[in-house]
Design a protein around this motif. Structure first.
Motif, PDB file in Angstrom:
ATOM      1  N   ILE A 101      27.057  -6.387  15.250  1.00  0.00           N
ATOM      2  CA  ILE A 101      27.494  -7.695  15.734  1.00  0.00           C
ATOM      3  C   ILE A 101      28.808  -8.050  15.036  1.00  0.00           C
ATOM      4  CG2 ILE A 101      26.979 -10.157  15.900  1.00  0.00           C
ATOM      5  CD1 ILE A 101      25.118  -8.503  17.590  1.00  0.00           C
ATOM      6  N   THR A 102      29.828  -8.358  15.804  1.00  0.00           N
ATOM      7  CA  THR A 102      31.007  -8.972  15.206  1.00  0.00           C
ATOM      8  C   THR A 102      30.845 -10.470  15.370  1.00  0.00           C
ATOM      9  OG1 THR A 102      33.416  -9.059  15.117  1.00  0.00           O
ATOM     10  CG2 THR A 102      32.444  -8.666  17.296  1.00  0.00           C
ATOM     11  N   TYR A 103      30.832 -11.165  14.254  1.00  0.00           N
ATOM     12  CA  TYR A 103      30.370 -12.556  14.199  1.00  0.00           C
ATOM     13  C   TYR A 103      31.499 -13.459  13.718  1.00  0.00           C
ATOM     14  CZ  TYR A 103      26.977 -16.327  13.383  1.00  0.00           C
ATOM     15  OH  TYR A 103      26.273 -17.502  13.430  1.00  0.00           O
ATOM     16  N   ALA A 140      23.837  -4.203  11.944  1.00  0.00           N
ATOM     17  CA  ALA A 140      24.968  -4.423  11.049  1.00  0.00           C
ATOM     18  C   ALA A 140      25.772  -5.605  11.567  1.00  0.00           C
ATOM     19  CB  ALA A 140      25.838  -3.170  10.983  1.00  0.00           C
ATOM     20  N   VAL A 141      26.463  -6.292  10.666  1.00  0.00           N
ATOM     21  CA  VAL A 141      27.249  -7.468  11.037  1.00  0.00           C
ATOM     22  C   VAL A 141      28.615  -7.399  10.364  1.00  0.00           C
ATOM     23  CG1 VAL A 141      27.341  -9.985  11.117  1.00  0.00           C
ATOM     24  CG2 VAL A 141      25.116  -8.824  11.195  1.00  0.00           C
ATOM     25  N   ALA A 142      29.659  -7.629  11.150  1.00  0.00           N
ATOM     26  CA  ALA A 142      31.011  -7.790  10.617  1.00  0.00           C
ATOM     27  C   ALA A 142      31.414  -9.245  10.803  1.00  0.00           C
ATOM     28  CB  ALA A 142      31.991  -6.871  11.337  1.00  0.00           C
ATOM     29  N   VAL A 143      31.805  -9.896   9.732  1.00  0.00           N
ATOM     30  CA  VAL A 143      32.150 -11.323   9.777  1.00  0.00           C
ATOM     31  C   VAL A 143      33.616 -11.474   9.386  1.00  0.00           C
ATOM     32  CG1 VAL A 143      31.572 -13.641   8.998  1.00  0.00           C
ATOM     33  CG2 VAL A 143      29.796 -11.868   9.058  1.00  0.00           C
ATOM     34  N   THR A 144      34.440 -11.844  10.330  1.00  0.00           N
ATOM     35  CA  THR A 144      35.843 -12.075  10.013  1.00  0.00           C
ATOM     36  C   THR A 144      36.013 -13.373   9.229  1.00  0.00           C
ATOM     37  OG1 THR A 144      38.081 -12.297  10.928  1.00  0.00           O
ATOM     38  CG2 THR A 144      36.274 -13.243  12.224  1.00  0.00           C
ATOM     39  N   GLY A 183      29.332   4.541  13.923  1.00  0.00           N
ATOM     40  CA  GLY A 183      30.120   5.540  14.638  1.00  0.00           C
ATOM     41  C   GLY A 183      30.904   4.919  15.773  1.00  0.00           C
ATOM     42  N   LYS A 184      31.785   5.703  16.351  1.00  0.00           N
ATOM     43  CA  LYS A 184      32.660   5.173  17.401  1.00  0.00           C
ATOM     44  C   LYS A 184      31.897   4.735  18.641  1.00  0.00           C
ATOM     45  CE  LYS A 184      33.713   9.723  19.400  1.00  0.00           C
ATOM     46  NZ  LYS A 184      34.797  10.663  19.775  1.00  0.00           N
ATOM     47  N   ASP A 185      30.682   5.262  18.844  1.00  0.00           N
ATOM     48  CA  ASP A 185      29.869   4.860  19.994  1.00  0.00           C
ATOM     49  C   ASP A 185      28.905   3.715  19.673  1.00  0.00           C
ATOM     50  OD1 ASP A 185      31.052   6.807  21.619  1.00  0.00           O
ATOM     51  OD2 ASP A 185      29.646   8.334  20.924  1.00  0.00           O
ATOM     52  N   THR A 186      29.012   3.152  18.488  1.00  0.00           N
ATOM     53  CA  THR A 186      28.141   2.055  18.079  1.00  0.00           C
ATOM     54  C   THR A 186      28.155   0.928  19.127  1.00  0.00           C
ATOM     55  OG1 THR A 186      28.413   2.474  15.713  1.00  0.00           O
ATOM     56  CG2 THR A 186      27.841   0.223  16.360  1.00  0.00           C
ATOM     57  N   PRO A 187      26.989   0.505  19.608  1.00  0.00           N
ATOM     58  CA  PRO A 187      26.970  -0.637  20.532  1.00  0.00           C
ATOM     59  C   PRO A 187      27.343  -1.913  19.795  1.00  0.00           C
ATOM     60  CG  PRO A 187      24.733   0.055  19.995  1.00  0.00           C
ATOM     61  CD  PRO A 187      25.643   1.068  19.385  1.00  0.00           C
ATOM     62  N   VAL A 188      28.210  -2.707  20.405  1.00  0.00           N
ATOM     63  CA  VAL A 188      28.760  -3.894  19.752  1.00  0.00           C
ATOM     64  C   VAL A 188      28.390  -5.146  20.543  1.00  0.00           C
ATOM     65  CG1 VAL A 188      30.887  -5.079  19.068  1.00  0.00           C
ATOM     66  CG2 VAL A 188      30.683  -2.586  18.773  1.00  0.00           C
ATOM     67  N   GLY A 189      27.961  -6.169  19.832  1.00  0.00           N
ATOM     68  CA  GLY A 189      27.767  -7.491  20.412  1.00  0.00           C
ATOM     69  C   GLY A 189      28.732  -8.465  19.760  1.00  0.00           C
ATOM     70  N   ILE A 190      29.211  -9.431  20.530  1.00  0.00           N
ATOM     71  CA  ILE A 190      30.135 -10.460  20.048  1.00  0.00           C
ATOM     72  C   ILE A 190      29.370 -11.774  19.987  1.00  0.00           C
ATOM     73  CG2 ILE A 190      32.258 -11.716  20.565  1.00  0.00           C
ATOM     74  CD1 ILE A 190      33.166  -9.209  22.159  1.00  0.00           C
ATOM     75  N   MET A 191      29.522 -12.522  18.884  1.00  0.00           N
ATOM     76  CA  MET A 191      28.693 -13.715  18.718  1.00  0.00           C
ATOM     77  C   MET A 191      29.447 -14.791  17.944  1.00  0.00           C
ATOM     78  SD  MET A 191      24.749 -13.713  17.385  1.00  0.00           S
ATOM     79  CE  MET A 191      23.590 -14.986  17.896  1.00  0.00           C
ATOM     80  N   ALA A 199      36.546 -18.260  19.312  1.00  0.00           N
ATOM     81  CA  ALA A 199      36.913 -16.905  18.899  1.00  0.00           C
ATOM     82  C   ALA A 199      36.174 -15.848  19.710  1.00  0.00           C
ATOM     83  CB  ALA A 199      36.622 -16.726  17.409  1.00  0.00           C
ATOM     84  N   SER A 200      34.858 -16.046  19.899  1.00  0.00           N
ATOM     85  CA  SER A 200      34.076 -15.051  20.634  1.00  0.00           C
ATOM     86  C   SER A 200      34.425 -15.051  22.113  1.00  0.00           C
ATOM     87  CB  SER A 200      32.577 -15.286  20.423  1.00  0.00           C
ATOM     88  OG  SER A 200      32.213 -16.621  20.714  1.00  0.00           O
ATOM     89  N   GLY A 201      34.758 -16.229  22.670  1.00  0.00           N
ATOM     90  CA  GLY A 201      35.222 -16.277  24.051  1.00  0.00           C
ATOM     91  C   GLY A 201      36.507 -15.490  24.222  1.00  0.00           C
TER      92      GLY A 201
END
Length: 392
Positions: A101-103, A140-144, A183-191, A199-201
């Motif tokens: 998740i990119t959060y 996993a979560v990435a938080v900008t 990995g490069k094929d990791t499924p990503v969700g935007i939240m 930002a998510s829009g």
């Protein structure tokens, strides 16, 4: 009465936050060297990384590993910049791929010490409890931190393109961080919600053109301030008016030619100077119930250049290329329900797959609290490959 008013402003606007780095290969590089390496890097490349920790509350264990990162992104004007953030990975023994998740957090303030990456180790980042719901699912979560929070310069608060690009590049950086095991094929969700909704829009709209390498499965977004002029008009002189003055700082940071200082009277200059280093709780009280006309010699929002820049951050001008779960509280007292509904209308008109939810009870803050589990359930279905059923 004054105490109750301040408490109301603090409780409502502060809850919008529902809000020594070591290079990968050597000791910390000088600032000039880091800037040069960031400029040469590709968007999403990790400039530097250091172990961190993730605590929703002070000392609360989460069975995760975390890294504070600096990564290459892009300004609203298309120039290279460096943004900081945090990558969080559950330590659950999972060997196979896991979703990411990119959060984007809601409004947290303008000072570097307000950044999520600064609060996670201390357990003071308000939205960390919602993020923990995601790590408990094994994601996993990435938080900008967004541009200008934790890095030099003012935070470009409410500048949609900069925020969206920072979100997408945070996902890229997490995938490129070797220790994260993605990995490069990791499924990503935007939240994201509130500022994070903007930002998510934007991230959803920019994915196909800016970061098509990301395997985005869907976006869950709510409380979107899709039209900044309407949001400013709605909040001028109310307990949410501090957001207007923070947004003015953010727009001016991205576009210095707007020359915010030239519009401010002495009272406005003092307020803006204080807000630049304040977190949202302080800013809520300091800016509450102040009108733009009381802080300026001339209203910048009446000027064509300011109006143009604010229009450039409108959400709804492009169709997201992956499904969207969107929600908005009908009685939202900070971001009008009609503003969020217009984003849905614009996306639907452009052929996007949008599942829209009106939240019938509550206020701005309660919307993200009650809807986060439902939004996460929706993302889980996208990760499982189930078809999204829009209701345009």
């Amino acid at each position: 009465m004054h105490i109750r008013t301040s408490a109301r402003a603090l409780a409502v606007v502060a809850a919008l936050g529902l809000s020594g780095v070591t290079p990968l290969t050597a000791q910390a590089a000088p600032a000039a060297e880091t800037a040069r390496s960031a400029e040469a890097a590709a968007p999403g490349d990790v400039v530097s990384s250091a172990p961190s920790s993730f605590h929703p509350l002070p000392g609360q264990p989460t069975n995760t590993k975390a890294w504070k990162i600096d990564y290459r992104s892009t300004t609203a004007k298309g120039e290279p910049n460096t943004v900081s953030g945090t990558v969080i990975v559950p330590q659950d023994g999972r060997k196979g791929p896991r979703p990411l998740i990119t959060y984007a957090v809601g409004t947290i303030g303008m000072g570097d010490h307000c950044a999520p990456s600064a609060g996670f180790p201390k357990g003071t980042t308000l939205e960390a409890n919602l993020i923990q719901q995601l790590t408990l699912r094994g994601w996993a979560v990435a938080v900008t931190d967004y541009e200008g929070l934790g890095t030099p310069g003012d935070h470009t608060y409410t500048v949609g393109r900069a925020e969206g690009q920072a979100m997408l590049d945070a996902a890229r950086a997490a995938i490129r961080l070797p220790d994260a095991g993605l990995g490069k094929d990791t499924p990503v969700g935007i939240m994201g919600y509130s500022q994070g909704g903007q930002a998510s829009g934007w991230a959803a709209e920019l994915h196909g053109s800016y970061a098509p390498d990301l395997n985005v499965k869907g976006t869950a977004t709510g409380g979107i301030p899709g039209d900044l002029m309407k949001v400013a008009d709605f909040n001028d002189g109310s307990y949410g008016s501090g957001l207007i003055f923070m947004a003015a700082i953010g727009q001016n940071a991205a576009f210095p030619e707007l020359n915010l200082e030239s519009y401010l009277n002495p009272t406005g200059k003092k307020l803006i100077g204080t807000l630049r280093d304040s977190c949202v709780a302080d800013g809520a009280v300091l800016g509450a119930f102040k009108k733009i006309s009381d802080m300026t010699v001339k209203n910048p929002l009446d000027q064509p250049d300011w109006q143009q820049r604010l229009r450039e951050s409108t959400v709804g001008t492009r169709a997201p290329d992956a499904p969207v779960y969107q929600y908005h509280v009908i009685t939202d007292e900070l971001i009008p329900y009609g503003v969020g509904k217009q984003v849905r209308k614009d996306w639907c008109a452009k052929g996007a797959n949008v599942e829209w939810h009106t939240v019938p009870l509550g206020e701005h803050v309660s919307g993200v609290i009650t809807q986060s589990p439902l939004a996460a359930n929706w993302l889980a279905e996208r990760f499982a490959g189930k078809p999204a059923r829009g209701n345009c």
